[in-house]
Design a protein around this motif. Structure first.
Motif, short mmCIF file in Angstrom:
data_model
loop_
_atom_site.label_atom_id
_atom_site.label_comp_id
_atom_site.label_asym_id
_atom_site.label_seq_id
_atom_site.Cartn_x
_atom_site.Cartn_y
_atom_site.Cartn_z
N TYR A 127 44.55 57.22 46.04
CA TYR A 127 45.41 56.33 46.83
C TYR A 127 45.63 56.88 48.23
O TYR A 127 45.73 56.12 49.20
N ARG A 128 45.68 58.19 48.34
CA ARG A 128 45.85 58.81 49.66
C ARG A 128 44.67 58.48 50.57
O ARG A 128 44.85 58.22 51.77
N LYS A 129 43.46 58.47 50.04
CA LYS A 129 42.29 58.09 50.84
C LYS A 129 42.40 56.64 51.31
O LYS A 129 42.04 56.31 52.45
N ILE A 130 42.91 55.77 50.45
CA ILE A 130 43.07 54.35 50.81
C ILE A 130 44.12 54.21 51.91
O ILE A 130 43.94 53.42 52.86
N VAL A 131 45.22 54.95 51.80
CA VAL A 131 46.29 54.88 52.80
C VAL A 131 45.82 55.43 54.14
O VAL A 131 46.11 54.86 55.20
N LEU A 132 45.09 56.53 54.12
CA LEU A 132 44.60 57.12 55.37
C LEU A 132 43.62 56.18 56.07
O LEU A 132 43.51 56.20 57.30
N CYS A 133 42.91 55.36 55.30
CA CYS A 133 41.95 54.43 55.89
C CYS A 133 42.65 53.38 56.75
O CYS A 133 42.07 52.86 57.70
N CYS A 134 43.90 53.05 56.43
CA CYS A 134 44.66 52.09 57.24
C CYS A 134 45.62 52.81 58.18
O CYS A 134 46.57 52.18 58.70
N ASP A 135 45.40 54.11 58.38
CA ASP A 135 46.22 54.94 59.28
C ASP A 135 47.67 55.03 58.83
O ASP A 135 48.57 55.30 59.65
N ALA A 136 47.92 54.80 57.55
CA ALA A 136 49.28 54.89 56.97
C ALA A 136 50.28 54.08 57.77
O ALA A 136 51.43 54.49 57.99
N GLU A 137 49.88 52.89 58.20
CA GLU A 137 50.71 52.05 59.06
C GLU A 137 50.96 50.70 58.40
O GLU A 137 50.04 50.08 57.86
N VAL A 138 52.21 50.26 58.45
CA VAL A 138 52.60 48.94 57.97
C VAL A 138 52.94 48.08 59.19
O VAL A 138 53.80 48.45 60.00
N VAL A 139 52.27 46.95 59.35
CA VAL A 139 52.40 46.09 60.52
C VAL A 139 53.46 45.03 60.26
O VAL A 139 53.55 44.48 59.16
N THR A 140 54.26 44.73 61.27
CA THR A 140 55.30 43.70 61.17
C THR A 140 54.81 42.42 61.83
O THR A 140 54.24 42.44 62.92
N LEU A 141 55.03 41.29 61.16
CA LEU A 141 54.70 39.97 61.68
C LEU A 141 55.97 39.14 61.65
O LEU A 141 56.52 38.86 60.59
N GLU A 142 56.46 38.76 62.82
CA GLU A 142 57.73 38.03 62.90
C GLU A 142 57.57 36.59 62.45
O GLU A 142 56.47 36.04 62.40
N LYS A 143 58.70 35.99 62.11
CA LYS A 143 58.73 34.62 61.61
C LYS A 143 58.11 33.65 62.61
O LYS A 143 58.34 33.75 63.83
N GLU A 144 57.27 32.74 62.09
CA GLU A 144 56.58 31.70 62.85
C GLU A 144 55.52 32.26 63.79
O GLU A 144 54.96 31.51 64.60
N HIS A 145 55.21 33.52 63.67
CA HIS A 145 54.07 34.08 64.40
C HIS A 145 52.82 33.98 63.53
O HIS A 145 52.90 34.01 62.31
N CYS A 146 51.68 33.87 64.18
CA CYS A 146 50.42 33.66 63.46
C CYS A 146 49.68 34.97 63.23
O CYS A 146 49.52 35.77 64.17
N TYR A 147 49.24 35.16 62.01
CA TYR A 147 48.34 36.27 61.71
C TYR A 147 46.92 35.92 62.13
O TYR A 147 46.18 36.78 62.63
N ALA A 148 46.53 34.66 61.93
CA ALA A 148 45.20 34.19 62.32
C ALA A 148 45.30 32.73 62.72
O ALA A 148 46.10 31.97 62.16
N MET A 149 44.48 32.33 63.70
CA MET A 149 44.45 30.95 64.17
C MET A 149 43.08 30.34 63.90
O MET A 149 42.05 30.99 64.10
N GLN A 150 43.09 29.12 63.44
CA GLN A 150 41.87 28.43 63.05
C GLN A 150 40.89 28.33 64.22
O GLN A 150 41.24 27.86 65.30
N GLY A 151 39.67 28.81 63.99
CA GLY A 151 38.61 28.72 64.98
C GLY A 151 38.71 29.71 66.12
O GLY A 151 37.89 29.67 67.04
N LYS A 152 39.69 30.63 66.08
CA LYS A 152 39.87 31.56 67.19
C LYS A 152 39.86 33.03 66.76
O LYS A 152 39.25 33.87 67.42
N THR A 153 40.54 33.36 65.67
CA THR A 153 40.71 34.75 65.27
C THR A 153 39.47 35.26 64.54
O THR A 153 39.04 34.65 63.56
#
Length: 305
Positions: A126-152
């Motif tokens: 599990y430590r190898k898996i966590v290090l692969c994502c740089d041990a970082e948790v990203v915040t996404l605020e309400k009504e913000h887009c993680y991905a947009m159709q045809g753009k991301t």
């Protein structure tokens, strides 16, 4: 053969057999050592199982050393038991150091307990898996887009830790993504490692969300080094896609024609009223989700013909 036979006979009969047995029992230290050995060998696996085993076995060998020194007065018995005690003590210190070095933030610890630990994944993997994502948790605020159709672009694989994501296509609701589900498992599975693509859906946060993201190239490098982790993610992604299919199941209708679900290109769901009925043999693709139908691009889009 005669020499071998004489060797075994001398080994077996070199010492006289016991004619009389001691009437009194050994001291309490000897019996305590035996109890510690019995309980110690009942330990489990993993880091904490090793700590359990080495601690009890070390105490057992220590008691045996004291028994050999005080009661038996045998230097060889004392020496062997004391050496084994030292080995167990060193192993205990080493495992303790490993446990202290493999520590995570609260969210990663909760993620491990909820998703990876039930699958029997060790903390080192599990430590190898966590290090692969740089041990970082990203915040996404309400009504913000993680991905947009045809753009991301599809350049990562993300797992939702908290919150809720709404998936839409052309403004029409498809399904929700809940914690411990991947945000982009269909897009990930629709592309080969050397292919590139663009999201054909929009993913919007309905609440404040937190997610873990693995960059595509780094994750494939991790898969190349550790085949076990590659198989683990393959199982998790396949299970996640199956859950999304069940979420879309109540939106499937039998009626006039079909409408294509561009997130899951092997399936049809709710029909367009103006679309004439078509023969499934010409348009319905079966098999692996990686197989793309005619007219479908790398990212899973399709052309209406």
């Amino acid at each position: 053969m005669g020499e071998n036979a004489s060797f075994w006979e001398s080994l077996i009969y070199a010492h006289p057999t016991c004619t009389t047995w001691k009437q009194e029992a050994e001291g309490s230290i000897y019996h305590l050592a035996s109890i510690l050995f019995v309980v110690g060998f009942m330990g489990g696996s993993g880091f904490f199982g090793l700590l359990y085993v080495f601690s009890l076995l070390g105490l057992g060998f220590l008691c045996s050393s004291v028994w050999a020194w005080l009661d038996v007065c045998a230097a060889d018995i004392f020496s062997w038991n004391f050496i084994l005690f030292v080995i167990c003590f060193v192993q205990f210190i080493y495992v303790t150091y490993q446990v202290r070095s493999v520590s995570f933030d609260r969210e990663f610890q909760e993620l491990y307990s909820a998703l990876f630990q039930p699958l029997g994944i060790s903390l080192t993997v599990y430590r190898k898996i966590v290090l692969c994502c740089d041990a970082e948790v990203v915040t996404l605020e309400k009504e913000h887009c993680y991905a947009m159709q045809g753009k991301t672009p599809i350049d990562k694989l993300s797992l939702l830790v908290s919150g809720r994501i709404r998936v839409t296509v052309d403004g029409e609701f498809l399904h929700y993504i809940f914690p411990l589900q991947f945000l982009d498992s269909p897009e990930w599975d629709s592309l080969r490692p050397t292919e590139e693509g663009i999201f054909q859906v929009t993913l919007t946060a309905e609440t404040d969300c937190r997610y873990v993201a693995w960059r595509r190239k780094k994750l494939y490098l991790l898969f190349a080094k550790h085949r076990f982790i590659s198989r683990l993610f393959s199982i998790l992604i396949g299970s996640d896609i199956a859950e999304k299919l069940y979420a879309l199941n109540d939106r499937v209708h039998v009626g006039k024609g079909f409408r294509y679900d561009i997130r899951l290109p092997n399936f049809y769901h709710a029909s367009l009223p103006e679309t004439p009925p078509v023969q499934p043999s010409h348009h319905l693709q079966r098999g692996s989700p990686r197989r793309k139908p005619v007219g479908v691009t790398n990212c899973g889009s399709f052309s209406t013909q």
